[in-house]
Design a protein around this motif. Structure first.
Motif, PDB file in Angstrom:
ATOM      1  N   GLU A   2       0.829  -1.203   0.000  1.00 47.63           N
ATOM      2  CA  GLU A   2       0.000   0.000   0.000  1.00 47.63           C
ATOM      3  C   GLU A   2       0.865   1.255   0.000  1.00 47.63           C
ATOM      4  N   PRO A   3       0.472   2.262  -0.757  1.00 45.99           N
ATOM      5  CA  PRO A   3       1.201   3.536  -0.723  1.00 45.99           C
ATOM      6  C   PRO A   3       0.869   4.298   0.557  1.00 45.99           C
ATOM      7  N   GLY A  14      -2.005  13.852  -1.095  1.00 46.73           N
ATOM      8  CA  GLY A  14      -0.729  13.378  -1.617  1.00 46.73           C
ATOM      9  C   GLY A  14      -0.601  11.881  -1.450  1.00 46.73           C
ATOM     10  N   ILE A  15       0.188  11.262  -2.322  1.00 45.79           N
ATOM     11  CA  ILE A  15       0.407   9.809  -2.277  1.00 45.79           C
ATOM     12  C   ILE A  15       1.876   9.532  -2.572  1.00 45.79           C
ATOM     13  N   ALA A  16       2.452   8.593  -1.812  1.00 44.78           N
ATOM     14  CA  ALA A  16       3.841   8.174  -2.050  1.00 44.78           C
ATOM     15  C   ALA A  16       3.897   6.651  -2.076  1.00 44.78           C
ATOM     16  N   HIS A  17       4.627   6.117  -3.065  1.00 45.08           N
ATOM     17  CA  HIS A  17       4.787   4.675  -3.197  1.00 45.08           C
ATOM     18  C   HIS A  17       6.154   4.196  -2.732  1.00 45.08           C
ATOM     19  N   ASP A  18       7.110   5.117  -2.609  1.00 49.67           N
ATOM     20  CA  ASP A  18       8.467   4.761  -2.201  1.00 49.67           C
ATOM     21  C   ASP A  18       9.140   5.977  -1.582  1.00 49.67           C
ATOM     22  N   VAL A  19      10.399   5.822  -1.192  1.00 49.07           N
ATOM     23  CA  VAL A  19      11.124   6.902  -0.521  1.00 49.07           C
ATOM     24  C   VAL A  19      11.269   8.126  -1.424  1.00 49.07           C
ATOM     25  N   ASN A  20      11.538   7.920  -2.699  1.00 52.40           N
ATOM     26  CA  ASN A  20      11.687   9.056  -3.615  1.00 52.40           C
ATOM     27  C   ASN A  20      10.400   9.865  -3.706  1.00 52.40           C
ATOM     28  N   GLU A  21       9.281   9.176  -3.848  1.00 54.16           N
ATOM     29  CA  GLU A  21       7.993   9.872  -3.916  1.00 54.16           C
ATOM     30  C   GLU A  21       7.649  10.523  -2.585  1.00 54.16           C
ATOM     31  N   LEU A  22       8.023   9.878  -1.482  1.00 58.52           N
ATOM     32  CA  LEU A  22       7.785  10.455  -0.161  1.00 58.52           C
ATOM     33  C   LEU A  22       8.503  11.798  -0.046  1.00 58.52           C
ATOM     34  N   GLU A  23       9.765  11.825  -0.457  1.00 63.79           N
ATOM     35  CA  GLU A  23      10.534  13.062  -0.421  1.00 63.79           C
ATOM     36  C   GLU A  23       9.870  14.148  -1.265  1.00 63.79           C
ATOM     37  N   LYS A  24       9.471  13.802  -2.481  1.00 65.52           N
ATOM     38  CA  LYS A  24       8.850  14.785  -3.375  1.00 65.52           C
ATOM     39  C   LYS A  24       7.523  15.309  -2.821  1.00 65.52           C
ATOM     40  N   ASN A  51       8.415   1.397   7.935  1.00 66.99           N
ATOM     41  CA  ASN A  51       8.677   0.051   8.454  1.00 66.99           C
ATOM     42  C   ASN A  51       7.911  -0.993   7.640  1.00 66.99           C
ATOM     43  N   TYR A  52       6.677  -0.695   7.306  1.00 65.68           N
ATOM     44  CA  TYR A  52       5.827  -1.597   6.520  1.00 65.68           C
ATOM     45  C   TYR A  52       6.441  -1.909   5.155  1.00 65.68           C
ATOM     46  N   ILE A  53       7.048  -0.900   4.510  1.00 62.99           N
ATOM     47  CA  ILE A  53       7.624  -1.137   3.172  1.00 62.99           C
ATOM     48  C   ILE A  53       9.079  -1.609   3.250  1.00 62.99           C
ATOM     49  N   GLY A  54       9.568  -1.834   4.465  1.00 57.75           N
ATOM     50  CA  GLY A  54      10.914  -2.389   4.629  1.00 57.75           C
ATOM     51  C   GLY A  54      12.032  -1.360   4.691  1.00 57.75           C
ATOM     52  N   GLU A  55      11.693  -0.097   4.847  1.00 58.10           N
ATOM     53  CA  GLU A  55      12.697   0.967   4.940  1.00 58.10           C
ATOM     54  C   GLU A  55      12.960   1.300   6.409  1.00 58.10           C
ATOM     55  N   LYS A  56      13.434   0.284   7.132  1.00 53.94           N
ATOM     56  CA  LYS A  56      13.621   0.409   8.578  1.00 53.94           C
ATOM     57  C   LYS A  56      14.688   1.436   8.958  1.00 53.94           C
ATOM     58  N   GLY A  57      15.727   1.566   8.137  1.00 54.94           N
ATOM     59  CA  GLY A  57      16.778   2.541   8.422  1.00 54.94           C
ATOM     60  C   GLY A  57      16.249   3.959   8.424  1.00 54.94           C
ATOM     61  N   LEU A  58      15.479   4.303   7.405  1.00 54.21           N
ATOM     62  CA  LEU A  58      14.903   5.637   7.332  1.00 54.21           C
ATOM     63  C   LEU A  58      13.850   5.822   8.420  1.00 54.21           C
ATOM     64  N   ALA A  59      13.101   4.779   8.698  1.00 55.85           N
ATOM     65  CA  ALA A  59      12.104   4.866   9.771  1.00 55.85           C
ATOM     66  C   ALA A  59      12.787   5.241  11.084  1.00 55.85           C
TER      67      ALA A  59
END
Length: 98
Positions: A2-3, A14-24, A51-59
């Protein structure tokens, strides 16, 4: 997966699907509706989604951050570190096969 949906009251703004979109989206929304981003940060919604999308470091880097500018700074640092690590791995592989 899920985004992430940035919602202001009942409206998705707004909607983000990944870290790049989150930043934008955070950059865009910081000009349009910074209170929305601050609310999602304060409530831990963005950290939970990462955390859900597996980006634990950034979380981890965003835990406790409630300021939009600070969040953007940390996201940029995370991406730079990730790119540097990927470049180092490629260089090691290249040197191994030489």
């Amino acid at each position: 997966m899920e985004p992430f949906y940035f919602k202001s009251y009942d409206k998705t703004i707004g909607i983000a699907h990944d870290v790049n979109e989150l930043e934008k989206e955070i950059e865009r929304l910081s000009k349009v509706d910074p209170a929305c981003v601050e609310w999602h940060l304060k409530e831990g919604h963005i950290v939970s989604w990462l955390n859900y999308i597996g980006e634990k470091g950034l979380a981890e880097m965003l835990k406790g951050v409630t300021n939009v500018t600070e969040a953007l700074t940390r996201i940029k640092e995370f991406k730079a570190l990730r790119n540097r690590n990927a470049r180092t791995k490629r260089e090691r592989r290249f040197n191994y096969y030489r």
